[in-house]
Motif scaffolding. Sequence first.
Motif, PDB file in Angstrom:
ATOM      1  N   LEU A   1      19.818   5.850   3.894  1.00 51.54           N
ATOM      2  CA  LEU A   1      20.861   6.384   3.026  1.00 51.54           C
ATOM      3  C   LEU A   1      21.507   5.267   2.204  1.00 51.54           C
ATOM      4  CD1 LEU A   1      22.266   9.155   2.474  1.00 51.54           C
ATOM      5  CD2 LEU A   1      24.021   8.448   4.119  1.00 51.54           C
ATOM      6  N   HIS A   2      21.626   4.099   2.810  1.00 50.88           N
ATOM      7  CA  HIS A   2      22.262   2.948   2.141  1.00 50.88           C
ATOM      8  C   HIS A   2      21.356   2.333   1.080  1.00 50.88           C
ATOM      9  CE1 HIS A   2      24.658  -0.578   1.458  1.00 50.88           C
ATOM     10  NE2 HIS A   2      23.772  -1.390   2.013  1.00 50.88           N
ATOM     11  N   THR A   3      20.071   2.189   1.385  1.00 47.37           N
ATOM     12  CA  THR A   3      19.160   1.463   0.491  1.00 47.37           C
ATOM     13  C   THR A   3      18.221   2.369  -0.299  1.00 47.37           C
ATOM     14  OG1 THR A   3      17.429   1.219   2.178  1.00 47.37           O
ATOM     15  CG2 THR A   3      19.171  -0.473   2.118  1.00 47.37           C
ATOM     16  N   GLY A   4      17.929   3.551   0.241  1.00 49.60           N
ATOM     17  CA  GLY A   4      16.946   4.430  -0.396  1.00 49.60           C
ATOM     18  C   GLY A   4      15.520   4.059  -0.072  1.00 49.60           C
ATOM     19  N   HIS A   5      15.347   2.986   0.715  1.00 45.28           N
ATOM     20  CA  HIS A   5      13.992   2.518   1.032  1.00 45.28           C
ATOM     21  C   HIS A   5      13.537   3.090   2.373  1.00 45.28           C
ATOM     22  CE1 HIS A   5      14.090  -0.101  -2.375  1.00 45.28           C
ATOM     23  NE2 HIS A   5      15.070  -0.850  -1.893  1.00 45.28           N
ATOM     24  N   TRP A   6      12.297   3.520   2.385  1.00 43.12           N
ATOM     25  CA  TRP A   6      11.676   3.991   3.625  1.00 43.12           C
ATOM     26  C   TRP A   6      10.438   3.128   3.853  1.00 43.12           C
ATOM     27  CZ3 TRP A   6      12.937   6.190   7.840  1.00 43.12           C
ATOM     28  CH2 TRP A   6      11.994   6.763   8.682  1.00 43.12           C
ATOM     29  N   PRO A   7      10.233   2.595   5.061  1.00 44.20           N
ATOM     30  CA  PRO A   7       9.100   1.685   5.303  1.00 44.20           C
ATOM     31  C   PRO A   7       7.775   2.271   4.851  1.00 44.20           C
ATOM     32  CG  PRO A   7      10.550   1.773   7.208  1.00 44.20           C
ATOM     33  CD  PRO A   7      11.023   2.843   6.268  1.00 44.20           C
ATOM     34  N   GLU A   8       7.048   1.480   4.063  1.00 42.81           N
ATOM     35  CA  GLU A   8       5.754   1.948   3.568  1.00 42.81           C
ATOM     36  C   GLU A   8       4.647   1.754   4.590  1.00 42.81           C
ATOM     37  OE1 GLU A   8       4.818   0.139  -0.124  1.00 42.81           O
ATOM     38  OE2 GLU A   8       6.186   1.371  -1.283  1.00 42.81           O
ATOM     39  N   HIS A   9       4.874   0.864   5.529  1.00 41.92           N
ATOM     40  CA  HIS A   9       3.838   0.598   6.524  1.00 41.92           C
ATOM     41  C   HIS A   9       4.414   0.806   7.911  1.00 41.92           C
ATOM     42  CE1 HIS A   9       1.228  -1.068   3.429  1.00 41.92           C
ATOM     43  NE2 HIS A   9       2.257  -1.777   3.007  1.00 41.92           N
ATOM     44  N   ALA A  10       3.569   1.193   8.830  1.00 39.33           N
ATOM     45  CA  ALA A  10       4.020   1.350  10.210  1.00 39.33           C
ATOM     46  C   ALA A  10       4.501   0.011  10.741  1.00 39.33           C
ATOM     47  CB  ALA A  10       2.859   1.882  11.070  1.00 39.33           C
TER      48      ALA A  10
ATOM     49  N   ASP B   1      12.699  16.416  -1.986  1.00 41.50           N
ATOM     50  CA  ASP B   1      13.060  15.195  -1.249  1.00 41.50           C
ATOM     51  C   ASP B   1      11.860  14.245  -1.159  1.00 41.50           C
ATOM     52  OD1 ASP B   1      15.778  15.959  -0.529  1.00 41.50           O
ATOM     53  OD2 ASP B   1      14.846  17.438   0.781  1.00 41.50           O
ATOM     54  N   LEU B   2      10.706  14.785  -0.846  1.00 48.30           N
ATOM     55  CA  LEU B   2       9.495  13.969  -0.774  1.00 48.30           C
ATOM     56  C   LEU B   2       9.073  13.485  -2.155  1.00 48.30           C
ATOM     57  CD1 LEU B   2       7.401  16.042   1.786  1.00 48.30           C
ATOM     58  CD2 LEU B   2       8.445  13.819   2.186  1.00 48.30           C
ATOM     59  N   GLU B   3       9.255  14.342  -3.144  1.00 55.04           N
ATOM     60  CA  GLU B   3       8.883  13.998  -4.515  1.00 55.04           C
ATOM     61  C   GLU B   3       9.678  12.784  -4.992  1.00 55.04           C
ATOM     62  OE1 GLU B   3       8.789  16.204  -8.911  1.00 55.04           O
ATOM     63  OE2 GLU B   3       9.141  17.365  -7.078  1.00 55.04           O
ATOM     64  N   ARG B   4      10.985  12.784  -4.726  1.00 57.70           N
ATOM     65  CA  ARG B   4      11.837  11.658  -5.132  1.00 57.70           C
ATOM     66  C   ARG B   4      11.517  10.399  -4.341  1.00 57.70           C
ATOM     67  NH1 ARG B   4      16.015  15.742  -5.469  1.00 57.70           N
ATOM     68  NH2 ARG B   4      16.470  15.377  -3.265  1.00 57.70           N
ATOM     69  N   GLN B   5      11.251  10.552  -3.043  1.00 53.19           N
ATOM     70  CA  GLN B   5      11.061   9.381  -2.199  1.00 53.19           C
ATOM     71  C   GLN B   5       9.718   8.702  -2.418  1.00 53.19           C
ATOM     72  OE1 GLN B   5      13.464   8.160  -0.203  1.00 53.19           O
ATOM     73  NE2 GLN B   5      12.170   6.415   0.317  1.00 53.19           N
TER      74      GLN B   5
ATOM     75  N   GLY C   1       0.814  -1.191   0.000  1.00 55.08           N
ATOM     76  CA  GLY C   1       0.000   0.000   0.000  1.00 55.08           C
ATOM     77  C   GLY C   1       0.855   1.252   0.000  1.00 55.08           C
ATOM     78  N   LYS C   2       0.190   2.368  -0.256  1.00 57.28           N
ATOM     79  CA  LYS C   2       0.904   3.633  -0.268  1.00 57.28           C
ATOM     80  C   LYS C   2       1.295   4.023   1.153  1.00 57.28           C
ATOM     81  CE  LYS C   2      -1.217   5.527  -4.451  1.00 57.28           C
ATOM     82  NZ  LYS C   2      -2.001   6.648  -5.008  1.00 57.28           N
ATOM     83  N   ALA C   3       2.367   4.805   1.243  1.00 61.57           N
ATOM     84  CA  ALA C   3       2.799   5.301   2.539  1.00 61.57           C
ATOM     85  C   ALA C   3       1.731   6.211   3.125  1.00 61.57           C
ATOM     86  CB  ALA C   3       4.118   6.047   2.393  1.00 61.57           C
ATOM     87  N   THR C   4       1.588   6.163   4.427  1.00 64.81           N
ATOM     88  CA  THR C   4       0.589   6.982   5.103  1.00 64.81           C
ATOM     89  C   THR C   4       1.160   8.365   5.415  1.00 64.81           C
ATOM     90  OG1 THR C   4       1.317   6.266   7.290  1.00 64.81           O
ATOM     91  CG2 THR C   4      -0.341   4.896   6.168  1.00 64.81           C
ATOM     92  N   ALA C   5       0.286   9.254   5.841  1.00 63.71           N
ATOM     93  CA  ALA C   5       0.736  10.586   6.235  1.00 63.71           C
ATOM     94  C   ALA C   5       1.732  10.479   7.389  1.00 63.71           C
ATOM     95  CB  ALA C   5      -0.465  11.436   6.642  1.00 63.71           C
ATOM     96  N   HIS C   6       1.517   9.518   8.273  1.00 64.20           N
ATOM     97  CA  HIS C   6       2.419   9.310   9.408  1.00 64.20           C
ATOM     98  C   HIS C   6       3.831   9.003   8.913  1.00 64.20           C
ATOM     99  CE1 HIS C   6       4.432   7.090  12.648  1.00 64.20           C
ATOM    100  NE2 HIS C   6       3.622   7.722  13.488  1.00 64.20           N
ATOM    101  N   GLN C   7       3.947   8.099   7.930  1.00 62.19           N
ATOM    102  CA  GLN C   7       5.288   7.745   7.432  1.00 62.19           C
ATOM    103  C   GLN C   7       5.933   8.910   6.674  1.00 62.19           C
ATOM    104  OE1 GLN C   7       3.372   4.475   5.990  1.00 62.19           O
ATOM    105  NE2 GLN C   7       3.553   3.594   8.037  1.00 62.19           N
TER     106      GLN C   7
END
Length: 278
Positions: free
Chosen positions: A85-94, A27-31, A2-8
């Motif tokens: 910074l290493h992976t570029g991944h940010w958790p999509e779910h809490a 930064d948000l646009e790229r992520q 699913g898409k990232a939430t406002a919290h994430q």
Amino acid sequence: MGKATAHQRHAFIELLVYWEGRINAKDLERQFNLSRQQCSAYINSYKQLFPDNLVYDNSHKNYKPSPGFKRHYISADADAYLNWLHTGHWPEHAATVSPYTAALEIPVRQVSPDIMRGLVIAVRQQRRIDVEYASLSSPDSIGRILSPHCFVRTGLRWHLRAWCEKSRAYRDFVLSSFRGTPELLDKATFLANGDTAWNTQVTVLLQPDPRLNPEKRAILENDYQMVNGQLAITTRGCLVQYLLRELQVNTKVLDGTPEAQQLICVNLVDIKEWLFEG
């Protein structure tokens, strides 16, 4: 997924502001692959939630942490930022905790955000940096002028790989051992392409301790998916020692019991030049 939430997304804003000292819509646009309008909306909603956390920098066209900045979504552990910074991944779910799993909690090594911000700029912009460093061999903080080129995770700790003008060599520096406020200097001339130990690929050959009986050796061969009784691992020359340390392979003296030693290095002569512990 699913898409990232406002919290994430708010947590990501806080992550960059805290560890990099800046955030903007790009930064948000790229992520998150959002439109510029959506990104601005999330920054504004974060500001509405925490009006005293961000200040706008007109000269750089971004937001910076205010003097009274407080964390609401992230911890003071630099691991989350460095892993991103290493992976570029940010958790999509809490994050959720399963009742069927558990994880060993490792004490956090303190890293100052002021120091991290300077180091990140120095790495990205290939600049020299003047910063204090303390270690067990030199407990009193000593000023070092470094030319850093990479952050490296070596098991449980993160290091900074950099040319050290005091040592006249490329060295590894533990992030939690930096002190004070770093000062950014001019462009670096000692870069990653001059770091021989960084650019040299070294293959380490491991096998079960031959003192073990065949049944026990077979267990280790299966555990590590060995081929013809050996495990070949290729890594950078400067990381060989860390690899052996993480696998608990003693290269100096064999443990008295093979069950404790488990693995031995087959090609020790070939890799000896890369061992900083002899």
